[in-house]
Enzyme design. Sequence first.
Site, short mmCIF file in Angstrom:
data_model
loop_
_atom_site.label_atom_id
_atom_site.label_comp_id
_atom_site.label_asym_id
_atom_site.label_seq_id
_atom_site.Cartn_x
_atom_site.Cartn_y
_atom_site.Cartn_z
CE LYS A 1 85.85 -22.56 -17.25
NZ LYS A 1 86.89 -22.68 -18.30
CG ASP B 1 73.05 -25.81 -31.38
OD1 ASP B 1 72.17 -26.61 -30.98
OD2 ASP B 1 72.75 -24.70 -31.89
CE1 TYR C 1 69.97 -23.33 -20.92
CE2 TYR C 1 67.77 -23.69 -21.80
CZ TYR C 1 69.12 -23.51 -22.01
OH TYR C 1 69.62 -23.53 -23.27
#
Length: 356
Positions: free
Chosen positions: A189, A249, A143
């Site tokens: 990851k 989410d 971000y």
Amino acid sequence: MTRNHKIAVIKGDGIGPEIIDEAIKVLDALSANMDFNLEYDEFLMGGAALDEAGVPLPDETIQGVKKSDAVLFGAIGGPKWDGVERHLRPESGLLALRKEMGTFANLRPAIVYDELVNASTLKPDVVKGVDIMVVRELTGGIYFGKPRELLADRAYNTMVYTRDEVIRIAHVAFEIAMKRNKRVCSVDKANVLEVSQFWRETVIEVAEEYPEVELTHMYVDNAAMQLIREPKQFDVILTGNIFGDILSDAASMLSGSIGLLPSASTGKGVGLYEPIHGSAPDIAGQGIANPLATISSASMMLRYALGEEEAANKIDDAIKKALSKGYRTGDLGAYDAKEVLSCSQMGDIIAKYVSK
Ligand code: IPM
Ligand code: MG
């Protein structure tokens, strides 16, 4: 002695104003009956700020927020501002505010209320009893990483984490786990990304200081699958900014609606309390939004920022009571509602219960 708390309120865009009004209704009902006063100062951010002041995060908002004890925030963004340049987008205002406030730790609890086990799109026995805390790093990662650029024939962003950034968020996750079921699953990851390998190695180092906590690791794709397959395996999920955005989410749908999930962003000083959902422009102004995520965020604010544990418990109990009596807003209404309430009717019920 009466305690005074100064709250900066940012309503934002879309359903932001509606849901914040209900949270304030509940906070007022509480403070009227308890030994504390709440003083509110309203500030602009997001699209509302862009329209009014030409920037998504005015200086006045930054200054005001820093003088407060906590920030209660609704939601920002909407199609109206889709065409504006990235640095002027409503979302850029929120990201800049998080960075400015140093709120690097975003806590997103995903709890399934027994009353709502049928509201989830998953089978009741899969979701019953789910109680997960997602600890999302909020002021770093892709971000904010530089360089970043949008060119005519390509575009790129940078995912970067420093040692200090990983260490401090890992401590938050382990401390929370110590107060819960003492399990941390760090999601990354690491099979593909150097930044994730670094994240994992650093988290392992921090874990040495918490011998009682069981640390496991999961790749983010598997974690997304496991959240849906067997969510009860998780206690605390520790992860970076973008993975936490996506996984929270997904986790919200275990509870039945994203309209239920609150969050607390804490870090260096003043904390930011906001629902995890967005501004839902499609239903804005219709009075049908679910205010419970914001009301729950107000409860987290009372607990973590203002030290008003008793008041926070009253909100949590009132929400459970309203749900157990079958009160539902439209997002949950299709299931076992006795009555489908508007946004303000739900606020009324919670305000009534907390005043008792
Ligand atoms: C969230 C939101 C924000 C994010 C957006 C609005 C910038 O999705 O709080 O999860 O991506 O962090
Ligand atoms: Mg999000």
